[in-house]
Enzyme design. Structure first.
Site, short mmCIF file in Angstrom:
data_model
loop_
_atom_site.label_atom_id
_atom_site.label_comp_id
_atom_site.label_asym_id
_atom_site.label_seq_id
_atom_site.Cartn_x
_atom_site.Cartn_y
_atom_site.Cartn_z
CG LEU A 61 -1.97 -1.07 1.34
CD1 LEU A 61 -2.61 -1.06 2.71
CD2 LEU A 61 -3.01 -0.87 0.25
N GLY A 64 5.78 4.18 5.22
CA GLY A 64 5.65 5.32 6.13
C GLY A 64 6.42 5.04 7.40
N GLY A 65 7.22 6.00 7.82
CA GLY A 65 8.02 5.81 9.04
C GLY A 65 8.90 4.58 8.91
CG PHE A 66 10.30 2.88 12.31
CD1 PHE A 66 11.54 3.47 12.10
CD2 PHE A 66 9.61 3.18 13.47
CE1 PHE A 66 12.07 4.34 13.03
CE2 PHE A 66 10.14 4.04 14.41
CZ PHE A 66 11.37 4.64 14.19
CB ALA A 67 5.55 0.50 8.71
NE ARG A 68 8.71 -3.14 1.72
CZ ARG A 68 9.13 -2.60 0.57
NH1 ARG A 68 9.90 -1.53 0.60
NH2 ARG A 68 8.80 -3.12 -0.58
CB CYS A 69 1.43 -0.07 4.71
SG CYS A 69 2.14 1.08 5.89
CE LYS A 84 0.95 2.57 10.55
NZ LYS A 84 1.27 3.61 11.53
CG ASP A 178 1.38 13.66 11.38
OD1 ASP A 178 1.42 14.75 10.76
OD2 ASP A 178 1.89 12.62 10.96
O1 11G Z 1 -3.00 3.43 8.91
C1 11G Z 1 -3.27 3.08 7.77
N1 11G Z 1 -4.48 2.59 7.44
C2 11G Z 1 -5.49 2.46 8.49
C3 11G Z 1 -4.80 2.21 6.15
C4 11G Z 1 -2.21 3.16 6.76
C5 11G Z 1 -1.12 2.16 7.09
C6 11G Z 1 -1.57 0.74 7.09
N2 11G Z 1 -2.67 3.02 5.39
C7 11G Z 1 -1.84 3.49 4.30
C8 11G Z 1 -0.93 2.49 3.72
C9 11G Z 1 0.14 3.25 3.07
C10 11G Z 1 0.20 4.58 3.70
C11 11G Z 1 -0.99 4.70 4.59
C12 11G Z 1 -3.89 2.45 5.11
N3 11G Z 1 -4.22 2.11 3.85
C13 11G Z 1 -5.40 1.52 3.60
N4 11G Z 1 -6.27 1.27 4.57
C14 11G Z 1 -6.00 1.60 5.83
#
Ligand code: 11G
Length: 654
Positions: A61, A64-69, A84, A178
């Site tokens: 997805l 962000g920060g330390f993570a790949r999502c 995350k 934020d």
């Molecule tokens: O917090 C998020 N949610 C709830 C989310 C973030 C991280 C898992 N994201 C995206 C992914 C990439 C950057 C932010 C989400 N993306 C889709 N659904 C929920």
């Protein structure tokens, strides 16, 4: 424990991977991969070592920060999550790991309709996995990217949800720190969920406040920049910045230089565009106050007339993620035309019902907005050839000074222009459209034609002579700011503004036609345009000369003289990845294909239906649709017709 504090370069230059911001993610419930495939790609199946549950890793997805999502699906339940994934290697230092644990600790205790649901987390030998509610429509940053500005009712819709979440957080003594568009996620049902608690913290007493800078530069409050600490009022400041960005199209303190941005924030230096409504301006001004104590509280914001007097939709249509929605509360007396266009396109003009004085007021605001010299700064034009051409100079640089005399308006019904009937109500217009669009709907005609058509190698002989009609020979999509500009083959220039109003300039540039709605038509001589319309008139003239000079005509089709022509309005336009589709008030449908510049125009000069095909070489051929139905057509035209039918059917759900 104080979480990470860092500066990010820009709220909208994030690392969201998907290049198509409009595409919702696939629905949850996709079948998990077969184990054999998983074995070949060991990282695709993730196991929770404690519960033994398996998860199938889907697409990335973003980062962000330390993570790949990633999207991950619980193999047993088919439930999809946004996860995350934080490699242990990225949080090797104790304070880094503590930051992640702080986020988990804080987030897992939050339970609110408008806060991203924290599901669970676990670790394996490589990573920490945080399972969060999946939001298929991504975030407001994506919607903003596609739309640039939202309508006030939409902004109220989203802001109310954010504020309800924020109230909950503040009551629990939690500061988000934020708040930005990218942290407001939108689920399949168009509900907003506040997320990303990576910078959130428990509120501290004034004397123990942490003085570090947190959050995104554009949305940082002055007191945070002055290192006086972050309080609930600082979240309210960010909310004010969000409000501004959604209504105005850009963050209030955006500059190309971070230091300059900080200076502007500290001095609360920003401009309010003239097109904003008075309550919106007033609300923004009351939130963006230098002193946190002077800012409105969340309750006061909700009590502000921007919220109390303006209409807030109960729900927004998913299409509003990418296009201006129709937000009228239902009005059966007026909605036939809307139904017709909706049936055909699923997209309607954004006409929030207003009284005439309000309309006039809005118009003058829009005109003022249009005339800002920045209007052409970020413009990117697509010609009818689909080529990007260079941005224009300011309209005023080219246009002649605009006359100021207002003259009595000549009210006449569009329906009268179209059909020569004596009717003057919008019902009459609706009837005309009923006759030409619904009864003989394009879908029905094309479907019937394609179903009956015999296979053929080539097109039949085209009509030697047929009634000329107006078609779009040039266009510019300027909808990221103001609207869709087109020139008809008779040299009349039209603009369908994003607010649903329409304006046209006659071929000889002597008359201006203004349609605040489809059923209201005002005609002025160019030398006597009312003051409120002068800004738009100069835009019209500017585009007329620009298109004449810079854009190529899209085909060899002749056209009847404008004087012989009845008034034709562009009702709707839709762009797909392959084509531009336009619908006119006289029932004409035109589709321009970008890749080879072919065009198909379905016109209704009388009760019959003509199909004009402009081929790659720009030669045009007109056929009776009934002839094509009987004799068939070339494979190229056949695939165009199939595409148009599919497009129309997709948009209507037919
Ligand atoms: O917090 C998020 N949610 C709830 C989310 C973030 C991280 C898992 N994201 C995206 C992914 C990439 C950057 C932010 C989400 N993306 C889709 N659904 C929920």
């Amino acid at each position: 424990m104080e979480p990470a504090c860092y500066l990010q370069p820009h709220p909208f230059h994030g690392s969201l991977r998907d290049s198509d911001p409009y595409k919702p993610f696939p629905a949850a419930g996709a079948a998990p991969p077969k184990p054999s495939r998983a074995a070949a790609e060991p990282t695709r199946i993730i196991a929770d070592p404690v519960t033994g549950r398996f998860y199938c890793k889907g697409r990335l997805l973003g980062k962000g920060g330390f993570a790949r999502c990633y999207e991950m699906t619980d193999v047993a339940s088919n439930k999809m999550y946004a996860v995350k994934v934080i490699p242990h290697s990225r949080v090797a230092k104790p304070h880094q790991r503590e930051k992640v644990m702080n986020e988990i600790k804080l987030h897992r205790d939050l339970h609110h309709k408008h806060i991203v649901k924290f599901s669970h987390y676990f670790e394996d030998s490589e990573n920490i996995y945080i399972f969060l509610e999946h939001c298929s429509r991504k975030s407001l940053a994506h919607i903003w990217k596609a739309r640039h500005t939202l309508l006030e009712p939409e902004v109220r819709y989203y802001l109310k949800q954010i504020m309800s979440a924020l109230k909950y957080l503040h009551l629990k003594g939690i500061l988000h720190r934020d708040l930005k568009l990218g942290n407001f996620f939108v689920n399949d049902n168009m509900e907003l969920k506040v997320g990303d608690f990576g910078l959130a913290a428990q509120q501290e007493p004034a004397d123990q406040k942490k003085k570090t800078i947190c959050g995104t530069p554009n949305y940082l409050a002055p007191e945070v920049l002055y290192r006086q600490g972050h309080g609930p009022e600082s979240d309210v400041w960010s909310l004010g910045c969000v409000l501004y960005t959604l209504l105005c199209g850009n963050p209030p303190f955006e500059t190309s230089d971070l230091k300059e941005t900080y200076r502007c924030i500290k001095q609360v230096e920003y401009t309010l565009p003239a097109f904003l409504s008075a309550p919106a301006k007033q609300l923004i001004t009351s939130i963006l106050k230098r002193n946190p104590r002077d800012r409105l509280t969340l309750e006061e914001i909700l009590d502000h007339e921007f919220f109390t007097k303006g209409y807030t939709p109960v729900k927004l249509p998913p299409s509003s993620c990418v296009m201006v929605p129709e937000l009228n509360p239902p009005n059966p007396a007026k909605s036939l035309l809307a139904k017709v266009t909706k049936t055909l396109f699923g997209k309607k003009k954004p006409q929030v019902k207003k009284g005439p004085s309000e309309e006039k007021d809005d118009l003058s605001k829009l005109v003022a907005g249009l005339m800002k010299t920045s209007i052409c700064r970020q413009m990117s034009y697509k010609t009818v050839e689909g080529n990007e051409v260079s941005p224009l100079a300011s309209p005023s640089a080219n246009g002649s000074p605009v006359e100021t005399l207002a003259e009595e308006t000549s009210r006449k019904s569009v329906s009268r222009s179209i059909r020569g009937t004596a009717a003057s109500s919008c019902e009459a217009l609706d009837e005309c459209l009923m006759a030409s669009v619904v009864t003989d709907s394009a879908i029905g005609l094309l479907k019937d034609c394609l179903a009956s058509m015999p296979p053929a190698e080539r097109n039949p002989a085209s009509l030697a002579c047929h009634e000329h009609f107006a078609w779009v020979s040039k266009w510019v999509d300027y909808s990221n700011k103001y609207g869709f500009v087109y020139q008809l083959s008779n040299h009349r220039l039209g603009v369908l503004f994003n607010d649903g109003t329409h304006m046209a300039l006659s071929a000889d540039h002597k008359m201006v036609h203004y349609n605040p709605t489809n059923s209201k038509h005002f005609t002025f001589s160019t030398s006597a345009v009312p003051e409120q319309l002068q800004g738009r008139t100069s835009i019209l003239r500017y585009f007329a000369s620009y298109m004449e000079q810079h854009l190529m005509k899209g085909g060899d089709l002749p056209s009847m003289e404008e004087t012989e022509q009845l008034m034709v309005l562009l009702l709707q336009w839709v762009k797909t990845d392959q084509a531009l589709l336009m619908l006119f008030s006289n029932g004409t449908l035109q589709v321009n294909f970008y890749n080879d510049h072919t065009k198909v125009i379905l016109s209704r000069p009388d009760s019959s239906c003509l199909l004009t095909y402009v081929n790659k070489a720009r030669n045009s051929y007109t056929y009776k649709l009934s002839t094509l139905r009987e004799l068939g057509c070339s494979p190229e035209l056949h695939s165009c017709l199939k595409y148009i039918l599919k497009l129309l059917q997709e948009r209507t759900g037919a």
